[in-house]
Write an enzyme that holds these catalytic residues in place. Structure first.
Site, PDB file in Angstrom:
ATOM      1  N   GLY A  76       0.840  -1.188   0.000  1.00 38.65           N
ATOM      2  CA  GLY A  76       0.000   0.000   0.000  1.00 38.65           C
ATOM      3  C   GLY A  76       0.873   1.235   0.000  1.00 38.65           C
ATOM      4  O   GLY A  76       2.078   1.167   0.271  1.00 38.65           O
ATOM      5  N   GLN A  81       3.481   9.826   0.845  1.00 41.64           N
ATOM      6  CA  GLN A  81       4.693   9.091   0.468  1.00 41.64           C
ATOM      7  C   GLN A  81       5.145   9.422  -0.949  1.00 41.64           C
ATOM      8  O   GLN A  81       6.242   9.020  -1.346  1.00 41.64           O
ATOM      9  CB  GLN A  81       4.480   7.591   0.615  1.00 41.64           C
ATOM     10  CG  GLN A  81       4.336   7.149   2.068  1.00 41.64           C
ATOM     11  CD  GLN A  81       4.212   5.650   2.182  1.00 41.64           C
ATOM     12  OE1 GLN A  81       3.112   5.106   2.106  1.00 41.64           O
ATOM     13  NE2 GLN A  81       5.329   4.978   2.369  1.00 41.64           N
ATOM     14  N   CYS A 127       8.189  -0.429   5.637  1.00 38.26           N
ATOM     15  CA  CYS A 127       7.582   0.772   5.071  1.00 38.26           C
ATOM     16  C   CYS A 127       8.415   1.216   3.873  1.00 38.26           C
ATOM     17  O   CYS A 127       9.646   1.223   3.936  1.00 38.26           O
ATOM     18  CB  CYS A 127       7.533   1.876   6.116  1.00 38.26           C
ATOM     19  SG  CYS A 127       6.825   3.428   5.521  1.00 38.26           S
ATOM     20  N   LEU A 128       7.734   1.610   2.796  1.00 37.40           N
ATOM     21  CA  LEU A 128       8.448   2.077   1.612  1.00 37.40           C
ATOM     22  C   LEU A 128       9.213   3.372   1.882  1.00 37.40           C
ATOM     23  O   LEU A 128      10.181   3.663   1.186  1.00 37.40           O
ATOM     24  CB  LEU A 128       7.462   2.286   0.451  1.00 37.40           C
ATOM     25  CG  LEU A 128       6.697   1.045  -0.001  1.00 37.40           C
ATOM     26  CD1 LEU A 128       5.818   1.374  -1.197  1.00 37.40           C
ATOM     27  CD2 LEU A 128       7.640  -0.105  -0.337  1.00 37.40           C
ATOM     28  N   HIS A 169      -1.614   0.662   8.815  1.00 33.53           N
ATOM     29  CA  HIS A 169      -0.323   1.282   8.499  1.00 33.53           C
ATOM     30  C   HIS A 169      -0.524   2.521   7.632  1.00 33.53           C
ATOM     31  O   HIS A 169       0.042   3.587   7.906  1.00 33.53           O
ATOM     32  CB  HIS A 169       0.550   0.245   7.781  1.00 33.53           C
ATOM     33  CG  HIS A 169       1.886   0.726   7.350  1.00 33.53           C
ATOM     34  ND1 HIS A 169       3.055   0.328   7.952  1.00 33.53           N
ATOM     35  CD2 HIS A 169       2.259   1.573   6.348  1.00 33.53           C
ATOM     36  CE1 HIS A 169       4.092   0.904   7.358  1.00 33.53           C
ATOM     37  NE2 HIS A 169       3.629   1.666   6.371  1.00 33.53           N
ATOM     38  N   GLU A 170      -1.346   2.388   6.577  1.00 35.57           N
ATOM     39  CA  GLU A 170      -1.557   3.525   5.676  1.00 35.57           C
ATOM     40  C   GLU A 170      -2.369   4.629   6.352  1.00 35.57           C
ATOM     41  O   GLU A 170      -2.124   5.816   6.121  1.00 35.57           O
ATOM     42  CB  GLU A 170      -2.242   3.058   4.383  1.00 35.57           C
ATOM     43  CG  GLU A 170      -1.493   1.982   3.613  1.00 35.57           C
ATOM     44  CD  GLU A 170      -0.037   2.313   3.327  1.00 35.57           C
ATOM     45  OE1 GLU A 170       0.301   3.513   3.219  1.00 35.57           O
ATOM     46  OE2 GLU A 170       0.775   1.389   3.211  1.00 35.57           O
ATOM     47  N   HIS A 173      -0.058   6.753   8.302  1.00 30.00           N
ATOM     48  CA  HIS A 173       0.685   7.702   7.474  1.00 30.00           C
ATOM     49  C   HIS A 173      -0.064   9.031   7.355  1.00 30.00           C
ATOM     50  O   HIS A 173       0.543  10.110   7.409  1.00 30.00           O
ATOM     51  CB  HIS A 173       0.902   7.132   6.065  1.00 30.00           C
ATOM     52  CG  HIS A 173       2.173   6.361   5.911  1.00 30.00           C
ATOM     53  ND1 HIS A 173       3.411   6.898   6.170  1.00 30.00           N
ATOM     54  CD2 HIS A 173       2.391   5.095   5.489  1.00 30.00           C
ATOM     55  CE1 HIS A 173       4.347   5.986   5.929  1.00 30.00           C
ATOM     56  NE2 HIS A 173       3.754   4.883   5.520  1.00 30.00           N
TER      57      HIS A 173
END
Length: 214
Positions: A76, A81, A127-128, A169-170, A173
């Site tokens: 995701g 991001q 995490c990206l 998680h998203e 963010h």
């Protein structure tokens, strides 16, 4: 590109479909953007609500987020991001039961789970925007988010296991919180050290994937 068999093992925007391309249409349309990295200001403050729906700009952002998530091998991706200060995230993820989930949601709000009904599952999380490290983190194994789709229509998405973790998680963010912020100080420091050692390798792999996507 081959479609999945018509066994309704894919859910798009929370609804089962009989078949879906291996590469989501949004990914094919999108342009890969740079992924922001921990320490950049846009990642560490709450995002603004999406107010303009049904616009070419919003559609383009969603497509670009799908393409960026795909080349970064993510599950995701939140809008901040890719540097966009908006409450929006996308996902393309296969859950613990082999069901693929694909979609986007704007202005998501996580349902509160009563403590008596909450079951925590501790698993590695990455995490990206923290390229490289994974660390064990406990999260509820069930999540429901309510928000809007790109047209402004109501949307409810439910996830279990790995998909529930992704939704949480998203959502974090969009509130300016990374998974690192939920770790003990020592684990956070070790993750940042590992990121420093591995990020160039991760960036190179992403660049190669982006070149293949074209």
């Amino acid at each position: 590109m081959a479609d999945t068999p018509p066994d309704r093992r894919t859910r798009v925007q929370g609804r089962p479909v009989d078949a879906f391309p291996a590469l989501a249409p949004e990914t094919e349309r999108g342009t890969v953007r740079r992924i922001t990295v921990v320490g950049e200001e846009v990642l560490h403050r709450p995002c603004r609500p999406v107010t303009a729906f049904g616009t070419p700009e919003l559609a383009r952002l969603i497509d670009d987020m799908f393409a960026t998530n795909h080349t970064a091998e993510g599950a995701g991706l939140a809008a901040n991001q890719v540097g966009a200060d908006l409450r929006l995230f996308v996902w393309d993820i296969t859950d613990d039961w082999g069901v693929r989930h694909v979609g986007h949601i704007a202005n998501p709000v996580l349902d509160e789970t009563p403590p008596a009904a909450r079951r925590l599952l501790e698993e590695p999380e990455g995490c990206l925007s923290v390229p490289g490290p994974y660390r064990p983190l406990a999260r509820p194994d069930h999540a429901v988010v309510r928000g809007l789709d790109r047209h402004g229509d109501p949307l409810v998405i439910e996830g279990h296991g790995y998909f529930a973790r992704c939704l949480q998680h998203e959502s974090d963010h969009l509130d300016g919180r990374l998974y690192l912020d939920r770790l003990p100080a020592r684990a956070r420091r070790s993750a940042l050290r590992e990121m420093a050692d591995r990020q160039e390798e991760v960036f190179a792999r992403r660049a190669a994937n982006a070149a293949r996507l074209g």
